[in-house]
Design an enzyme around this catalytic site. Structure first.
Site, PDB file in Angstrom:
ATOM      1  N   GLU A  80     -15.341  26.837  -6.556  1.00 50.03           N
ATOM      2  CA  GLU A  80     -16.511  26.781  -7.449  1.00 50.03           C
ATOM      3  C   GLU A  80     -17.808  27.059  -6.697  1.00 50.03           C
ATOM      4  O   GLU A  80     -18.166  26.323  -5.768  1.00 50.03           O
ATOM      5  CB  GLU A  80     -16.588  25.413  -8.138  1.00 50.03           C
ATOM      6  N   LYS A 259     -16.798  14.387 -13.089  1.00 57.78           N
ATOM      7  CA  LYS A 259     -16.307  15.703 -12.637  1.00 57.78           C
ATOM      8  C   LYS A 259     -17.210  16.208 -11.515  1.00 57.78           C
ATOM      9  O   LYS A 259     -16.748  16.761 -10.523  1.00 57.78           O
ATOM     10  CB  LYS A 259     -16.277  16.686 -13.807  1.00 57.78           C
ATOM     11  N   ASP A 275      -3.531  14.331  -1.071  1.00 59.37           N
ATOM     12  CA  ASP A 275      -3.004  14.494  -2.432  1.00 59.37           C
ATOM     13  C   ASP A 275      -4.147  14.311  -3.426  1.00 59.37           C
ATOM     14  O   ASP A 275      -4.497  13.187  -3.787  1.00 59.37           O
ATOM     15  CB  ASP A 275      -1.899  13.450  -2.633  1.00 59.37           C
ATOM     16  N   HIS A 374     -27.291  28.151 -11.267  1.00 58.87           N
ATOM     17  CA  HIS A 374     -25.981  28.774 -11.493  1.00 58.87           C
ATOM     18  C   HIS A 374     -26.077  30.246 -11.898  1.00 58.87           C
ATOM     19  O   HIS A 374     -25.128  30.982 -11.728  1.00 58.87           O
ATOM     20  CB  HIS A 374     -25.230  28.005 -12.583  1.00 58.87           C
TER      21      HIS A 374
HETATM   22  P1  NDP Z   1       5.046  10.103   4.464  1.00 60.75           P
HETATM   23  O1  NDP Z   1       6.286   9.931   3.682  1.00 60.75           O
HETATM   24  O2  NDP Z   1       4.815  11.394   5.117  1.00 60.75           O
HETATM   25  O3  NDP Z   1       4.995   8.891   5.499  1.00 60.75           O
HETATM   26  C1  NDP Z   1       4.012   8.754   6.471  1.00 60.75           C
HETATM   27  C2  NDP Z   1       4.449   9.447   7.764  1.00 60.75           C
HETATM   28  O4  NDP Z   1       3.391   9.411   8.697  1.00 60.75           O
HETATM   29  C3  NDP Z   1       5.648   8.757   8.381  1.00 60.75           C
HETATM   30  O5  NDP Z   1       6.544   9.737   8.827  1.00 60.75           O
HETATM   31  C4  NDP Z   1       5.041   8.025   9.556  1.00 60.75           C
HETATM   32  O6  NDP Z   1       5.927   7.945  10.647  1.00 60.75           O
HETATM   33  C5  NDP Z   1       3.914   8.965   9.935  1.00 60.75           C
HETATM   34  N1  NDP Z   1       2.871   8.314  10.725  1.00 60.75           N
HETATM   35  C6  NDP Z   1       2.499   8.689  11.986  1.00 60.75           C
HETATM   36  N2  NDP Z   1       1.513   7.907  12.442  1.00 60.75           N
HETATM   37  C7  NDP Z   1       1.247   7.012  11.472  1.00 60.75           C
HETATM   38  C8  NDP Z   1       0.313   5.934  11.365  1.00 60.75           C
HETATM   39  N3  NDP Z   1      -0.526   5.637  12.340  1.00 60.75           N
HETATM   40  N4  NDP Z   1       0.275   5.228  10.220  1.00 60.75           N
HETATM   41  C9  NDP Z   1       1.104   5.527   9.208  1.00 60.75           C
HETATM   42  N5  NDP Z   1       2.030   6.513   9.245  1.00 60.75           N
HETATM   43  C10 NDP Z   1       2.098   7.264  10.375  1.00 60.75           C
HETATM   44  O7  NDP Z   1       3.736   9.840   3.567  1.00 60.75           O
HETATM   45  P2  NDP Z   1       3.346   8.678   2.602  1.00 60.75           P
HETATM   46  O8  NDP Z   1       4.317   7.557   2.548  1.00 60.75           O
HETATM   47  O9  NDP Z   1       1.950   8.354   2.975  1.00 60.75           O
HETATM   48  O10 NDP Z   1       3.381   9.413   1.203  1.00 60.75           O
HETATM   49  C11 NDP Z   1       2.452  10.422   0.918  1.00 60.75           C
HETATM   50  C12 NDP Z   1       3.130  11.606   0.281  1.00 60.75           C
HETATM   51  O11 NDP Z   1       3.831  11.182  -0.883  1.00 60.75           O
HETATM   52  C13 NDP Z   1       2.150  12.649  -0.162  1.00 60.75           C
HETATM   53  O12 NDP Z   1       2.671  13.907   0.185  1.00 60.75           O
HETATM   54  C14 NDP Z   1       2.130  12.474  -1.679  1.00 60.75           C
HETATM   55  O13 NDP Z   1       1.800  13.697  -2.300  1.00 60.75           O
HETATM   56  C15 NDP Z   1       3.516  12.051  -1.987  1.00 60.75           C
HETATM   57  N6  NDP Z   1       3.781  11.273  -3.199  1.00 60.75           N
HETATM   58  C16 NDP Z   1       2.795  10.784  -3.991  1.00 60.75           C
HETATM   59  C17 NDP Z   1       3.081  10.024  -5.106  1.00 60.75           C
HETATM   60  C18 NDP Z   1       1.974   9.447  -5.915  1.00 60.75           C
HETATM   61  O14 NDP Z   1       0.832   9.590  -5.551  1.00 60.75           O
HETATM   62  N7  NDP Z   1       2.253   8.770  -7.033  1.00 60.75           N
HETATM   63  C19 NDP Z   1       4.480   9.740  -5.487  1.00 60.75           C
HETATM   64  C20 NDP Z   1       5.442  10.280  -4.560  1.00 60.75           C
HETATM   65  C21 NDP Z   1       5.095  11.029  -3.463  1.00 60.75           C
HETATM   66  P3  NDP Z   1       6.944   6.691  10.769  1.00 60.75           P
HETATM   67  O15 NDP Z   1       7.897   6.793   9.623  1.00 60.75           O
HETATM   68  O16 NDP Z   1       7.541   6.906  12.093  1.00 60.75           O
HETATM   69  O17 NDP Z   1       6.129   5.435  10.712  1.00 60.75           O
END
Ligand code: NDP
Length: 422
Positions: A80, A259, A275, A374
């Site tokens: 935009e 918005k 996200d 704009h």
């Molecule tokens: P992930 O599943 O990617 O988990 C976080 C990852 O980051 C893990 O692999 C973790 O490693 C790693 N990590 C590394 N350093 C850190 C740290 N310091 N603190 C925390 N984690 C760390 O992501 P999320 O669980 O955050 O989920 C987000 C994703 O889920 C987005 O892609 C989103 O689009 C999607 N999603 C969203 C939904 C919603 O909004 N309703 C529903 C379903 C999915 P380790 O495991 O070794 O700790």
């Protein structure tokens, strides 16, 4: 640090050079932007399904945000026109008034297990409440790595809503957004919760209404920066305060007011690989928490101190790790430009950008009107749509502005005339 000025008149190559001189990017980061090296197709093909290609969007920068005393250069991805210009303008003006002050109220994510066919909800609530510590431990056992990182399940509580008994879980996801983390933990609780409630589990899922991840940004703008004419400045302030009252009482205005806030927020959320659907869903639902959609920001005039106070609070469950953040080279550059902040600092910056964007939109609306700025951008879009080359854009835009109202057909005619005359 080299002062980042003159961005609006510079070419993309000159802007990158300014970033290099300011030492804001590593050699690798600089190479990524110089090569315009975005997402490789092979990687895109691994990220989602049925991939055909990738879709590029403009990646810009709004320099000079001052957030909690620190200067940050904010990467923004948006299609935009005027969003980045408005953010840069507001950032500069607010910096001269002391910048943004922010507060992270809490940083936890909430998820829920919804139970139905619970015949005795009171008894079930008591049984679950008594088992709270065991349930928290079970949740942590389902995702031990976050516990090792210092995060994990923090609280669990029960609420009765309609026919449902809902068990809520709050989790500290540290640097992640926490969706997959919470979903894993919540699913591990379904069987024990069904046993304890003698009911059925309907679903176990994170909530995007992240009220345990609220972030506030504030600013105090001196009247004198709004106009050289004190009377005009006071009038602008009064009207911005009225505009915020209007968004509080009229959902039609609230939707557009918000918005405008998300014009800025989404651009940074997208640039940093987060996200944006999650952030939008949480923000808009939070804006409707009174039962009616209201403006997320609030502007108050303080004539005695000659200050306009702005404040914006919304859920900001932003991540610096996880999801696709580590995959996209441009996203890496965005984090580097921001100085690789942690998740809480990034959330503070993003809410500040939302407040800046809101201020710029309201100031334009109550003074010159939104179309004033704009018009030129719209003429430029039409010139490009008509097929103007970079050197033809300026004369087409000028001719369009001299012959209002304009449309695509007029742009095509003007372009043809220019080509025939040269
Ligand atoms: P992930 O599943 O990617 O988990 C976080 C990852 O980051 C893990 O692999 C973790 O490693 C790693 N990590 C590394 N350093 C850190 C740290 N310091 N603190 C925390 N984690 C760390 O992501 P999320 O669980 O955050 O989920 C987000 C994703 O889920 C987005 O892609 C989103 O689009 C999607 N999603 C969203 C939904 C919603 O909004 N309703 C529903 C379903 C999915 P380790 O495991 O070794 O700790």
């Amino acid at each position: 640090m080299v002062k980042l000025t003159g961005f609006s008149k510079a070419s993309p190559a000159e802007r990158i050079e300014k970033l290099a001189q300011a030492g804001l990017l590593s050699e690798e980061g600089l190479q990524t932007v110089r090569d315009n090296d975005t997402l490789p197709l092979s990687l895109a093909n691994e990220m989602v399904e049925n991939v055909l290609g990738t879709l590029a969007l403009p990646f810009g920068i709004a320099p000079g945000f001052q957030v909690d005393g620190q200067e940050v250069q904010v990467p923004m991805v948006t299609e935009e026109p005027s969003v980045i210009a408005a953010a840069s303008y507001a950032a500069g003006l607010i910096k001269r008034s002391g910048g943004f002050q922010t507060q992270v109220h809490k940083r936890q994510m909430i998820g829920q297990v919804a139970l139905y066919e619970v015949s005795n909800k009171e008894k079930a609530t008591q049984a679950i409440t008594e088992a709270k510590e065991d349930l928290l431990q079970l949740a942590n056992q389902a995702y031990p790595s976050i516990v090792k990182r210092g995060g994990g399940a923090r609280d669990l509580w029960i609420e009765e809503k309609g026919d449902f008994l809902i068990c809520y879980l709050s989790v500290d996801p540290k640097e992640a957004m926490g969706a997959n983390m919470l979903n894993t933990m919540l699913e591990s609780l379904v069987d024990p919760l069904e046993d304890l409630s003698e009911g059925q589990g309907l679903m176990a899922i994170l909530s995007n209404l992240a009220t345990d991840a609220l972030v506030t940004a504030r600013c105090h703008i001196d009247y004198r920066f709004l106009s050289r004419d004190p009377k005009e400045a006071a009038e602008i302030v009064q009207k911005i305060a009225l505009a915020s009252q209007l968004a509080a009482v009229d959902p039609y205005r609230a939707a557009t007011h918000n918005k405008g806030i998300f014009n800025g927020i989404d651009a940074v959320v997208l640039a940093t690989g987060n996200d944006w659907r999650a952030i939008e869903a949480g923000g808009h639902t939070y804006a409707s928490r009174s039962g009616q959609a209201q403006g997320l920001s609030n502007w108050i005039a303080h004539p005695d101190q000659q200050v306009l106070e702005g404040q914006l609070t919304l859920p900001m469950p932003i991540a610096t790790k996880g999801g696709s953040i580590g995959l996209n080279p441009s996203v890496q550059v965005a984090h580097e430009l921001l100085g690789n902040p942690d998740a809480q600092t990034l959330a503070r910056i993003i809410v500040s950008v939302g407040l800046a964007q809101n201020f710029a939109a309201l100031k334009a609306l109550v003074s010159t009107g939104i179309q004033h700025g704009h018009m030129k951008l719209q003429a430029k879009s039409l010139a490009l749509l008509a097929g103007a080359t970079p050197s033809e854009v300026a004369p087409v835009v000028q001719a369009l502005l001299e012959d209002k109202p304009f449309n695509l057909e007029k742009a095509q005619v003007i372009l043809e005339e220019i080509r025939q005359s040269t």
